[in-house]
Design a protein around this motif. Structure first.
Motif, PDB file in Angstrom:
ATOM      1  N   GLY A  29     -15.067 122.687 -84.236  1.00  0.00           N
ATOM      2  CA  GLY A  29     -14.791 121.951 -82.998  1.00  0.00           C
ATOM      3  C   GLY A  29     -13.212 122.194 -82.581  1.00  0.00           C
ATOM      4  O   GLY A  29     -12.450 122.864 -83.058  1.00  0.00           O
ATOM      5  N   ARG A  73     -15.233 120.276 -77.894  1.00  0.00           N
ATOM      6  CA  ARG A  73     -16.426 120.702 -78.081  1.00  0.00           C
ATOM      7  C   ARG A  73     -16.654 120.523 -79.814  1.00  0.00           C
ATOM      8  O   ARG A  73     -15.471 120.127 -80.609  1.00  0.00           O
ATOM      9  CB  ARG A  73     -16.955 121.917 -78.019  1.00  0.00           C
ATOM     10  CG  ARG A  73     -16.337 122.791 -79.153  1.00  0.00           C
ATOM     11  CD  ARG A  73     -16.479 124.382 -78.359  1.00  0.00           C
ATOM     12  NE  ARG A  73     -15.317 124.579 -77.391  1.00  0.00           N
ATOM     13  CZ  ARG A  73     -15.072 125.818 -76.888  1.00  0.00           C
ATOM     14  NH1 ARG A  73     -15.570 126.732 -77.291  1.00  0.00           N
ATOM     15  NH2 ARG A  73     -13.971 125.750 -75.775  1.00  0.00           N
ATOM     16  N   TRP A  74     -17.813 119.995 -80.310  1.00  0.00           N
ATOM     17  CA  TRP A  74     -17.960 120.227 -81.643  1.00  0.00           C
ATOM     18  C   TRP A  74     -19.326 120.735 -81.846  1.00  0.00           C
ATOM     19  O   TRP A  74     -20.159 120.913 -81.135  1.00  0.00           O
ATOM     20  CB  TRP A  74     -18.103 118.750 -82.340  1.00  0.00           C
ATOM     21  CG  TRP A  74     -19.394 117.899 -82.078  1.00  0.00           C
ATOM     22  CD1 TRP A  74     -19.596 117.246 -80.930  1.00  0.00           C
ATOM     23  CD2 TRP A  74     -20.429 117.617 -82.836  1.00  0.00           C
ATOM     24  NE1 TRP A  74     -21.051 116.688 -80.959  1.00  0.00           N
ATOM     25  CE2 TRP A  74     -21.421 116.911 -82.340  1.00  0.00           C
ATOM     26  CE3 TRP A  74     -20.595 118.086 -84.231  1.00  0.00           C
ATOM     27  CZ2 TRP A  74     -22.549 116.646 -82.938  1.00  0.00           C
ATOM     28  CZ3 TRP A  74     -21.837 117.747 -84.847  1.00  0.00           C
ATOM     29  CH2 TRP A  74     -22.752 116.940 -84.047  1.00  0.00           C
ATOM     30  N   GLY A  75     -19.436 121.480 -83.409  1.00  0.00           N
ATOM     31  CA  GLY A  75     -20.860 121.984 -83.369  1.00  0.00           C
ATOM     32  C   GLY A  75     -21.108 122.432 -84.831  1.00  0.00           C
ATOM     33  O   GLY A  75     -20.051 121.907 -85.742  1.00  0.00           O
ATOM     34  N   ARG A  77     -22.902 125.186 -87.309  1.00  0.00           N
ATOM     35  CA  ARG A  77     -23.138 126.762 -87.235  1.00  0.00           C
ATOM     36  C   ARG A  77     -23.737 127.282 -88.835  1.00  0.00           C
ATOM     37  O   ARG A  77     -22.881 126.764 -89.603  1.00  0.00           O
ATOM     38  CB  ARG A  77     -21.531 127.705 -87.139  1.00  0.00           C
ATOM     39  CG  ARG A  77     -22.123 129.096 -87.111  1.00  0.00           C
ATOM     40  CD  ARG A  77     -20.785 129.977 -86.705  1.00  0.00           C
ATOM     41  NE  ARG A  77     -20.155 129.737 -85.769  1.00  0.00           N
ATOM     42  CZ  ARG A  77     -19.016 129.151 -85.294  1.00  0.00           C
ATOM     43  NH1 ARG A  77     -18.276 128.733 -86.567  1.00  0.00           N
ATOM     44  NH2 ARG A  77     -18.366 128.982 -84.389  1.00  0.00           N
ATOM     45  N   GLU A  93     -24.223 123.160 -80.647  1.00  0.00           N
ATOM     46  CA  GLU A  93     -22.840 122.869 -79.890  1.00  0.00           C
ATOM     47  C   GLU A  93     -22.767 122.057 -78.920  1.00  0.00           C
ATOM     48  O   GLU A  93     -23.572 122.448 -77.866  1.00  0.00           O
ATOM     49  CB  GLU A  93     -22.092 124.127 -79.651  1.00  0.00           C
ATOM     50  CG  GLU A  93     -20.561 123.950 -79.302  1.00  0.00           C
ATOM     51  CD  GLU A  93     -20.126 125.154 -78.988  1.00  0.00           C
ATOM     52  OE1 GLU A  93     -19.457 125.869 -79.972  1.00  0.00           O
ATOM     53  OE2 GLU A  93     -19.650 125.470 -77.665  1.00  0.00           O
ATOM     54  N   PHE A 109     -26.439 118.725 -77.523  1.00  0.00           N
ATOM     55  CA  PHE A 109     -26.016 120.016 -77.911  1.00  0.00           C
ATOM     56  C   PHE A 109     -26.363 120.953 -76.428  1.00  0.00           C
ATOM     57  O   PHE A 109     -27.071 121.877 -76.232  1.00  0.00           O
ATOM     58  CB  PHE A 109     -26.748 120.593 -78.964  1.00  0.00           C
ATOM     59  CG  PHE A 109     -26.631 119.879 -80.240  1.00  0.00           C
ATOM     60  CD1 PHE A 109     -25.404 119.994 -80.678  1.00  0.00           C
ATOM     61  CD2 PHE A 109     -27.664 119.469 -80.796  1.00  0.00           C
ATOM     62  CE1 PHE A 109     -25.493 119.286 -82.039  1.00  0.00           C
ATOM     63  CE2 PHE A 109     -27.626 118.602 -81.857  1.00  0.00           C
ATOM     64  CZ  PHE A 109     -26.386 118.339 -82.569  1.00  0.00           C
TER      65      PHE A 109
END
Length: 386
Positions: A29, A73-75, A77, A93, A109
């Motif tokens: 993020g 943001r954060w996500g 993967r 994300e 997301f």
């Protein structure tokens, strides 16, 4: 921060049998919080009266902005090795504002959500993701798509992040190819209101509603870079009556030591369902980046749009607005590999910052007050990547 797939998903309350097969899952993020001053900014979007836009009152604004050089943001993967050079990949994300903690859309997301396969000949993914024009121009923008202050939506179109998309990415030495097809983008388009079919476009008998496609081909070899891009989208305000937004462009870059110069051009014609032009413009930009020391980087960008014709509605008379231009400067200092502080400033003429203007675009919240021809912005911020 990398973790075993089971541990990361457990922390998120999402334990499931298939998670055990993941080779790796990364949580990542960006946090970015600037204090910003802007002058001559309106309190809201203009209203339409007798086919004319009437600007709202306003003035100067001092605030903690919701985004700076990057959008917070954060996500997640993930990648699983399937053998024989083939992998399964996914990205989830979401975006939010550091100033309030509120999501930037009503989607968990809303930035990216896709899954696919990756192999020796490229990657094929399915879901919400960036369009090909975004990939093609990403190495040729003066401030790397900085939220403060680069006219991203003007350059790429509000559909640069699209739902219901199939996308191919291939890397072949110095060449990078991208192509995509969108079955329907609209409700989730950046700064855009819901369209016919709710923006889904996947309705029987109306296959063209909100559909889009595009491609880009990029060369990055040594000190020289070049790219060509194409993007088309058919937004439908009314079901079964799509308009057309068509863009193509090219850009070049050249590096000498720690200095990189770039320039580009983008052609656009956006039209209503009845064929009348919404916006027809030629957009140009140029920029320089300079790494003064390993920690300090400077960026300078200039943006100019030659607006040939514009309308506020499908039956409104065509107009020739004054051509907007903007100068942007960024000084960015790295405190570490993951944390930096920055100062960014910009001045726009004949438009709000990022080319928010009347009667063209209201995508980023820099709409000028009535009678104003210029807008100035200054922000000081800190950014942390994890």
């Amino acid at each position: 921060m990398k973790k075993n797939g089971v541990l990361v998903l457990s922390a998120l309350g999402c334990i499931a049998g298939p998670a055990l097969a993941q080779s790796s899952v990364t949580i990542y993020g960006v946090m970015d919080a600037p204090v910003e001053y802007v002058n001559n900014v309106a309190r809201g979007v203009p209203t339409v009266v007798n086919n004319q836009l009437v600007s709202q009152p306003g003035g100067s604004r001092l605030s903690v902005a919701s985004a700076g050089l990057s959008s917070p943001r954060w996500g997640l993967r993930g990648q699983e090795d399937l053998g024989a050079g083939l992998s399964a990949v996914f990205v989830l994300e979401g975006g939010f504002g550091v100033d309030s903690g509120v999501m930037t859309s009503n989607r968990l997301f809303g930035r990216q959500a896709f899954v696919g396969l990756q192999g020796p000949y490229g990657r094929l993914t399915f879901g919400r993701q960036y369009t090909s024009i975004f990939d093609g121009l990403s190495n040729f923008t003066p401030t790397r798509y900085a939220v403060l202050y680069e006219p991203i939506a003007w350059q790429l179109g509000v559909n640069y992040r699209s739902d219901n998309t199939i996308k191919y990415l291939g890397n072949f030495g110095p060449l990078k190819a991208a192509a995509h097809f969108t079955f329907g983008a609209g409700a989730g388009a950046v700064g855009f209101t819901p369209l016919g079919n709710g923006g889904a476009g996947e309705t029987a008998g109306n296959f063209r509603d909100n559909a889009g496609y595009g491609a880009s081909l990029t060369y990055l070899g040594g000190s020289v870079g070049a790219t060509v891009v194409y993007d088309e989208w058919r937004p439908a305000v009314t079901t079964g009556q799509p308009g057309t937004v068509r863009k193509y462009g090219a850009a070049l870059s050249y590096e000498i030591g720690t200095v990189k110069a770039m320039a580009g051009y983008r052609w656009n014609r956006s039209s209503f369902a009845n064929g009348n032009t919404f916006v027809r413009d030629d957009y140009w930009w140029a920029g320089l980046t300079y790494r003064v020391t390993p920690a300090l980087g400077l960026s300078l960008g200039y943006y100019y749009a030659d607006i040939k014709e514009a309308r506020v509605g499908p039956t409104a008379p065509g107009t020739k607005p004054a051509n907007p231009w903007q100068v942007t400067f960024v000084a960015d200092y790295d405190l570490s590999k993951r944390t930096d502080v920055y100062v960014t400033t910009a001045y726009a003429r004949n438009a709000g910052l990022n080319f928010d203007s009347t009667p063209i675009s209201f995508a980023t919240g820099y709409i000028p007050t009535a009678g104003q021809k210029g807008m100035y912005g200054l922000a000081i911020g800190v950014r942390h990547k994890f």
